[in-house]
Motif scaffolding. Structure first.
Motif, PDB file in Angstrom:
ATOM      1  N   ASN A 160       0.662  -1.272   0.064  1.00  8.95           N
ATOM      2  CA  ASN A 160       0.040   0.118   0.067  1.00  8.95           C
ATOM      3  C   ASN A 160       0.842   1.271   0.125  1.00  8.95           C
ATOM      4  OD1 ASN A 160      -2.408  -1.504  -0.006  1.00  8.95           O
ATOM      5  ND2 ASN A 160      -2.210  -2.086   2.021  1.00  8.95           N
ATOM      6  N   LEU A 161       1.815   1.493  -0.805  1.00 11.81           N
ATOM      7  CA  LEU A 161       2.433   2.507  -0.978  1.00 11.81           C
ATOM      8  C   LEU A 161       1.792   3.595  -2.104  1.00 11.81           C
ATOM      9  CD1 LEU A 161       6.325   1.355  -1.861  1.00 11.81           C
ATOM     10  CD2 LEU A 161       5.465   2.535   0.275  1.00 11.81           C
ATOM     11  N   ASP A 162       1.704   4.774  -1.759  1.00 16.38           N
ATOM     12  CA  ASP A 162       1.088   5.832  -2.397  1.00 16.38           C
ATOM     13  C   ASP A 162       2.112   6.126  -3.505  1.00 16.38           C
ATOM     14  OD1 ASP A 162      -1.353   6.103  -1.043  1.00 16.38           O
ATOM     15  OD2 ASP A 162      -0.157   7.042   0.507  1.00 16.38           O
ATOM     16  N   GLN A 163       3.481   6.297  -3.044  1.00 15.18           N
ATOM     17  CA  GLN A 163       4.657   6.829  -4.026  1.00 15.18           C
ATOM     18  C   GLN A 163       6.098   6.155  -3.770  1.00 15.18           C
ATOM     19  OE1 GLN A 163       4.652  11.015  -4.397  1.00 15.18           O
ATOM     20  NE2 GLN A 163       4.744  11.232  -2.072  1.00 15.18           N
ATOM     21  N   ALA A 164       6.713   6.192  -4.559  1.00 15.65           N
ATOM     22  CA  ALA A 164       8.118   6.090  -4.419  1.00 15.65           C
ATOM     23  C   ALA A 164       8.708   7.192  -4.976  1.00 15.65           C
ATOM     24  CB  ALA A 164       8.500   4.964  -5.453  1.00 15.65           C
ATOM     25  N   CYS A 165       9.635   7.936  -4.102  1.00 15.74           N
ATOM     26  CA  CYS A 165      10.518   9.109  -4.756  1.00 15.74           C
ATOM     27  C   CYS A 165      11.746   8.390  -5.261  1.00 15.74           C
ATOM     28  CB  CYS A 165      10.502  10.129  -3.754  1.00 15.74           C
ATOM     29  SG  CYS A 165       9.054  10.607  -2.833  1.00 15.74           S
ATOM     30  N   VAL A 166      11.924   8.577  -6.581  1.00 16.24           N
ATOM     31  CA  VAL A 166      13.077   8.203  -7.330  1.00 16.24           C
ATOM     32  C   VAL A 166      14.134   9.628  -7.176  1.00 16.24           C
ATOM     33  CG1 VAL A 166      13.971   7.626  -9.533  1.00 16.24           C
ATOM     34  CG2 VAL A 166      11.959   6.752  -8.567  1.00 16.24           C
ATOM     35  N   VAL A 167      15.127   9.237  -6.091  1.00 18.00           N
ATOM     36  CA  VAL A 167      15.920  10.244  -5.818  1.00 18.00           C
ATOM     37  C   VAL A 167      17.423  10.282  -6.845  1.00 18.00           C
ATOM     38  CG1 VAL A 167      17.024  11.514  -4.050  1.00 18.00           C
ATOM     39  CG2 VAL A 167      15.075  10.487  -3.472  1.00 18.00           C
ATOM     40  N   ALA A 226       5.185   6.885  -9.168  1.00 13.89           N
ATOM     41  CA  ALA A 226       6.646   7.553  -9.176  1.00 13.89           C
ATOM     42  C   ALA A 226       6.575   8.910  -9.214  1.00 13.89           C
ATOM     43  CB  ALA A 226       7.548   6.805  -9.892  1.00 13.89           C
ATOM     44  N   THR A 227       7.730   9.561  -8.226  1.00 16.98           N
ATOM     45  CA  THR A 227       8.068  10.827  -8.533  1.00 16.98           C
ATOM     46  C   THR A 227       9.403  11.207  -8.258  1.00 16.98           C
ATOM     47  OG1 THR A 227       5.933  11.447  -6.877  1.00 16.98           O
ATOM     48  CG2 THR A 227       7.805  13.109  -6.980  1.00 16.98           C
ATOM     49  N   ILE A 228       9.831  11.915  -9.297  1.00 10.20           N
ATOM     50  CA  ILE A 228      11.429  12.122  -9.654  1.00 10.20           C
ATOM     51  C   ILE A 228      11.915  13.144  -8.606  1.00 10.20           C
ATOM     52  CG2 ILE A 228      13.207  12.217 -10.943  1.00 10.20           C
ATOM     53  CD1 ILE A 228      11.027  11.101 -13.205  1.00 10.20           C
ATOM     54  N   VAL A 229      12.759  13.161  -7.685  1.00  7.30           N
ATOM     55  CA  VAL A 229      13.338  14.017  -7.061  1.00  7.30           C
ATOM     56  C   VAL A 229      14.721  14.279  -7.344  1.00  7.30           C
ATOM     57  CG1 VAL A 229      13.728  14.912  -4.625  1.00  7.30           C
ATOM     58  CG2 VAL A 229      11.988  13.435  -5.236  1.00  7.30           C
ATOM     59  N   GLN A 276       5.041  19.018   0.870  1.00  4.02           N
ATOM     60  CA  GLN A 276       3.537  18.901   0.431  1.00  4.02           C
ATOM     61  C   GLN A 276       3.471  17.495  -0.428  1.00  4.02           C
ATOM     62  OE1 GLN A 276       1.168  20.896   1.306  1.00  4.02           O
ATOM     63  NE2 GLN A 276       2.724  21.823   2.479  1.00  4.02           N
ATOM     64  N   LEU A 277       4.328  17.143  -0.933  1.00  6.23           N
ATOM     65  CA  LEU A 277       4.186  15.815  -1.727  1.00  6.23           C
ATOM     66  C   LEU A 277       4.132  14.640  -0.967  1.00  6.23           C
ATOM     67  CD1 LEU A 277       7.022  15.896  -4.525  1.00  6.23           C
ATOM     68  CD2 LEU A 277       4.606  14.784  -4.650  1.00  6.23           C
ATOM     69  N   LEU A 278       4.768  14.776   0.312  1.00  2.00           N
ATOM     70  CA  LEU A 278       4.841  13.464   1.159  1.00  2.00           C
ATOM     71  C   LEU A 278       3.695  13.487   2.392  1.00  2.00           C
ATOM     72  CD1 LEU A 278       8.610  13.484   2.121  1.00  2.00           C
ATOM     73  CD2 LEU A 278       7.200  12.292   0.350  1.00  2.00           C
ATOM     74  N   LYS A 279       3.243  14.724   2.438  1.00  2.00           N
ATOM     75  CA  LYS A 279       2.033  14.923   3.515  1.00  2.00           C
ATOM     76  C   LYS A 279       1.085  14.006   3.263  1.00  2.00           C
ATOM     77  CE  LYS A 279      -0.422  18.703   5.471  1.00  2.00           C
ATOM     78  NZ  LYS A 279      -0.302  19.606   6.486  1.00  2.00           N
ATOM     79  N   SER A 290       5.328   6.845   1.555  1.00  2.00           N
ATOM     80  CA  SER A 290       6.198   7.199   0.423  1.00  2.00           C
ATOM     81  C   SER A 290       7.532   6.023   0.817  1.00  2.00           C
ATOM     82  CB  SER A 290       6.545   8.438   0.247  1.00  2.00           C
ATOM     83  OG  SER A 290       5.393   9.403   0.252  1.00  2.00           O
ATOM     84  N   ALA A 291       8.031   5.730  -0.132  1.00  2.30           N
ATOM     85  CA  ALA A 291       9.297   5.225  -0.057  1.00  2.30           C
ATOM     86  C   ALA A 291      10.500   6.237  -0.949  1.00  2.30           C
ATOM     87  CB  ALA A 291       9.344   3.829  -0.665  1.00  2.30           C
ATOM     88  N   PHE A 292      11.601   6.114  -0.323  1.00  6.65           N
ATOM     89  CA  PHE A 292      12.683   6.830  -1.034  1.00  6.65           C
ATOM     90  C   PHE A 292      13.619   5.729  -1.706  1.00  6.65           C
ATOM     91  CE2 PHE A 292      13.051  11.231  -0.347  1.00  6.65           C
ATOM     92  CZ  PHE A 292      11.745  11.647   0.482  1.00  6.65           C
ATOM     93  N   ILE A 293      13.888   5.721  -2.945  1.00  4.60           N
ATOM     94  CA  ILE A 293      14.646   5.037  -3.624  1.00  4.60           C
ATOM     95  C   ILE A 293      15.870   5.524  -4.443  1.00  4.60           C
ATOM     96  CG2 ILE A 293      12.781   2.968  -3.737  1.00  4.60           C
ATOM     97  CD1 ILE A 293      12.441   3.640  -6.260  1.00  4.60           C
TER      98      ILE A 293
END
Ligand code: GDP
Ligand code: ZN
Length: 301
Positions: free
Chosen positions: A87-94, A121-124, A169-172, A176-179
């Motif tokens: 149940n991840l809402d998003q992964a932040c690809v860093v 996925a969100t790219i950071v 704001q993105l994480l609120k 999320s997972a940081f990868i």
């Protein structure tokens, strides 16, 4: 019955967060053998219902359907897969603009994995304070490229408050997972937006060390402004899942339409005649860096 979410597992105990309290819960034996393809019947991230025992521990009675989940091969010679988190809402690809050097191939590889797991996925792009004019231009180009495909793309620096506010704001209220590779600033970013974060990581690790089985399962760490970070070494380094060569382009969103024009159903878009994807690339509808990443990944499958 109490509703809650499993935020940590120590093998035999599950910590269920109801929002008001954390109930240490066990799983009745009848659940254990049900699912064959996975080695853990309950995963961190699962939504559950718990009945209370006299000693104020809980028994997990029901498990909600999983929207998505990330697995890894089971360890200790066990067959099958282990669910790391669900149940991840998003992964932040860093990635960082430099130190370590920006690698577009890395972004694309992580994005494919996110697509395969059906995780948004969100790219950071971090360390923007180190960017000179070339780096700023590169960041603009990448933002355009990935936003055109449909991904969220943000630039950050731990020294730029405004960018950190954007990340917050993105994480609120999300899980999320940081990868991404080590050194790009994953830990620094989370600590910069939530100074209590590191303390909590410490707390939870200490706690599980007291249990008999110290596992490396994921844990969900609550953010002080709402939401959770799924924290585990396994997630940070998650790699390519098992993908058949002909399937790979399904995980490049901009290839979904062009691949319908391929002559062969199982086209791998690297040598076949009448290939819709190669055509789209030649017409400039698919970015060169993305097509190159695709070919590199195809090679490695
Ligand atoms: P992780 O391995 O991805 O968790 O990376 P860390 O958070 O440990 O950061 C690695 C190094 O990069 C540390 O020395 C951080 O201080 C530094 N760092 C992280 N974010 C930034 C940033 O935005 N700008 C600069 N200049 N350095 C950063
Ligand atoms: Zn093709």
């Amino acid at each position: 019955m109490q509703k809650g979410r499993v935020i940590q597992s120590t093998g035999s105990w599950y910590h269920v967060d109801t929002g008001d309290e954390i109930i240490e819960s066990r799983l009745p034996g009848r659940f254990r053998l049900d699912e064959k393809e996975v080695t853990n019947p309950i995963a961190v991230g699962d939504y559950v219902e718990v009945s209370m025992n006299d000693d104020s521990t809980g028994s997990i009675e029901t498990i909600g359907d999983r929207e998505n989940y990330i697995t890894r091969q089971a360890t200790h010679g066990k067959r099958g897969e282990q669910i790391l988190v669900s149940n991840l809402d998003q992964a932040c690809v860093v990635q960082s603009i430099k130190k370590p050097k920006l690698k577009e191939g890395f972004i694309d590889r992580f994005l494919v994995t996110c697509e395969a797991y059906e995780v948004r996925a969100t790219i950071v792009l971090n360390k923007m304070d180190l960017a000179k004019s070339g780096g700023l231009k590169k960041a603009e180009e990448l933002k355009q490229l990935y936003e055109d495909i449909g991904y969220t793309f943000i630039t950050t620096s731990i020294e730029n408050e405004e960018s950190l506010e954007g990340l917050k704001q993105l994480l609120k209220e999300k899980t999320s997972a940081f990868i991404g590779p080590s050194g790009v600033g994953k830990t620094s970013l989370v600590n910069a937006i939530d100074p209590e974060y590191n303390l909590k990581v410490g707390d939870i690790s200490d706690f599980s060390n007291k249990g008999k089985h110290t596992t490396t399962f994921a844990q969900l760490i609550p953010l002080s402004f709402g939401g959770y970070i799924a924290d585990t070494p396994g997630i940070r380094e998650f790699g390519l899942v098992n993908i058949e060569p002909w399937e790979l382009s399904l995980f490049f969103p901009e290839m979904l339409e062009p691949r319908k024009n391929c002559k062969f159903n199982n086209c791998t878009h690297n040598h076949e005649p009448k290939c819709g994807v190669a055509e789209a690339f030649e017409n400039g509808e698919i970015a060169a860096s993305r097509y190159q990443s695709y070919l590199n990944m195809l090679d490695s499958l």
